[in-house]
Scaffold this motif. Sequence first.
Motif, short mmCIF file in Angstrom:
data_model
loop_
_atom_site.label_atom_id
_atom_site.label_comp_id
_atom_site.label_asym_id
_atom_site.label_seq_id
_atom_site.Cartn_x
_atom_site.Cartn_y
_atom_site.Cartn_z
N ALA A 428 -3.52 -41.42 -23.86
CA ALA A 428 -4.92 -41.01 -23.72
C ALA A 428 -5.81 -42.24 -23.52
O ALA A 428 -5.53 -43.32 -24.06
CB ALA A 428 -5.37 -40.23 -24.94
N GLU A 429 -6.87 -42.06 -22.74
CA GLU A 429 -7.81 -43.16 -22.47
C GLU A 429 -9.13 -42.89 -23.18
O GLU A 429 -9.71 -41.81 -23.04
CB GLU A 429 -8.06 -43.29 -20.97
N MET A 430 -9.61 -43.87 -23.94
CA MET A 430 -10.87 -43.70 -24.68
C MET A 430 -12.06 -43.83 -23.72
O MET A 430 -12.14 -44.78 -22.94
CB MET A 430 -10.99 -44.72 -25.80
N LYS A 431 -12.97 -42.86 -23.81
CA LYS A 431 -14.15 -42.84 -22.94
C LYS A 431 -15.43 -43.21 -23.67
O LYS A 431 -16.38 -43.67 -23.07
CB LYS A 431 -14.32 -41.44 -22.32
N ASN A 432 -15.43 -43.00 -24.99
CA ASN A 432 -16.67 -43.27 -25.73
C ASN A 432 -16.35 -43.46 -27.21
O ASN A 432 -15.41 -42.88 -27.74
CB ASN A 432 -17.66 -42.10 -25.54
N LEU A 443 -15.26 -40.18 -31.36
CA LEU A 443 -14.41 -40.72 -30.30
C LEU A 443 -14.22 -39.68 -29.22
O LEU A 443 -14.05 -38.49 -29.52
CB LEU A 443 -13.04 -41.11 -30.86
N GLU A 444 -14.24 -40.10 -27.98
CA GLU A 444 -13.97 -39.20 -26.87
C GLU A 444 -12.87 -39.81 -26.01
O GLU A 444 -12.93 -40.98 -25.62
CB GLU A 444 -15.23 -38.97 -26.04
N PHE A 445 -11.83 -39.01 -25.73
CA PHE A 445 -10.69 -39.44 -24.95
C PHE A 445 -10.46 -38.48 -23.80
O PHE A 445 -10.88 -37.31 -23.84
CB PHE A 445 -9.41 -39.46 -25.80
N LEU A 446 -9.75 -38.95 -22.80
CA LEU A 446 -9.18 -38.09 -21.76
C LEU A 446 -7.69 -38.38 -21.74
O LEU A 446 -7.28 -39.53 -21.54
CB LEU A 446 -9.81 -38.38 -20.39
#
Length: 605
Positions: A428-432, A443-446
Amino acid sequence: MKYPPEKIRNIAIIAHIDHGKTTIIDALLKQSDMFRDNEEVQERMMDSNTIEQERGITIFAKHTSFEHEGTKINVIDTPGHADFSGEVERVLGMVNAVLLLVDAQEGPMPQTRFVLTQALRKGLKVIVVLNKIDRPHANPEVALDKTFDLFVELGANDEQLDFDYCYASGLAGFAKMQIDDPEVDMKPMFKMIVDKVPAPPGCPEGHFLMQASTLSYNDYRGRTATGRILQGTIRVGDTVKWIDQNGHPSDQKITHIESYRGIKKIEIEEASAGDIVNLAGIPDVMIGDTLCCRDQVEQLPRIEIGQPTLSVDILVNNGPFCGREGKHVTFNKIRERLLKEKRANVSLTVEEVDGRDDMIRVSGRGELHISVLLETMRRENYEFVVSKPQVVTQEIDGVKHEPNEAIHIEVPDDYSGSVIEELSRRGAEMKNLVTNEQGITTLEFLGPTRSLLGYRPEFLTATRGLGILTSIFDSYQPWKSNLPKRMRGVMVNNTKGKATPYAIFALQDRGDIFVKATTEVYEGMVVGYHAKANDLVVNITKEKNLTNVRASGSDENIILTPPRTLTLEDAINFIEEDEFVEITPQNIRLRKIILNETERKRKKP
């Protein structure tokens, strides 16, 4: 009673899970004179399904209606969990406005974003309800500001940005227009719905036209189509044109018309433009099909149904305990039940697998979506085994793509590092990342849907139960190879018998035990979670060797750690490709696909 369109209001209540939709509807129904003074009314009355009541969530979209000062208000209670977002997408086509509930403490959440996006795209009137304002840490003004920011972020136009709002507590049963107003009853919300929600368009004298937005099924009337009548009037016995998904028209006779009064369905003889009704008499109707007047055939644009992202294989139970606990165990019975589900629940895909007469594949929008079906079958005395979930992939421009999810996490700052590390390891990639003054990190991930399979129990353990994790389907992204699998192995029993306290005590230091003493076990059954990476073959039925000599200190009572209990959803997420979940009316067991240890070694690559 038939209502003219100007005396009808159609609304859907939408929100993130657990923001109080069903409780708000409870308050509206109780204060709308739908019940006698001495009538016993249950809490969360819209959650009629047993699983909904146990889990405290709405799974299926529900319809109700009540009257306020001569105006009929049709209300649809929508699911809040992301796995059932397809239900939300479809019902929005039946209404002219939505009540967007936002928790006054939590503010907008991921599902809030999804449902609001759908409502704005359809051009619906949005009324914001800041719910749970009586909670100790509620901050309705901050929640309102965040909601406005979300409207801006989602590209709302000027008219949509000028939304109406009110404050409420569904549990306490009051609503108010200003934060300083007295807390009396729900009348301000009733008035807001009648005054602010536009009446449905359509003329009762025109040619009949309706689109099937949702379906239901029972054994007596078959499949029934639910939708809003766009124009005209329909009566029991009328013959209409049904236009199927291929555009083919055919004549069908309407046998029953149902409307809603409170939480009850009532049979009516006719209904006209603006009302939401159920029509029976079209056995093969599907979501998106058009029903129209025979004299003026018109096909409406089809409703897009969200595609499944996850699938499981359901097989006949071939274990040694087969048939001991379940009534329906044969493939024909299982297939018949699943095909019946397919007739009513079109968001699930049910397909037979070529060359297999003991397996059928079910695909849905997530683990909860599928596990609700499995739990329902289990309670209906079905017995079967289920494989590890697999993501449904797509080929885009010759490249394999897989579903990805937007992941939203709130966790105390002390635990954020371990969460970031683990999700990054899972692809997963952290976006925020934002930490507030209370030390809570958002935390926000995609990340791939695969990265979340089996992670939720680990997340709760890693955050000591203080973290909140929600996710919703975002998009299809190129396939990521080499995602990590389960980090630890399992304990596999090697014989048939009953688990003994002596054996459990000897094994509990090696990992987490899944069974308690006296539980019946068999060869190949998974009885624990090993502390190391490899699978461990054990004998959990082992008895203590008895001698004539008592040894000092060795015959004392042993202390057993309570077993780790896996829910159906946990079990499905836990297993690997070489394992099954065995589901019966009485038990949920984990097992290896190949039960015999020697056979497993022989088949191992």
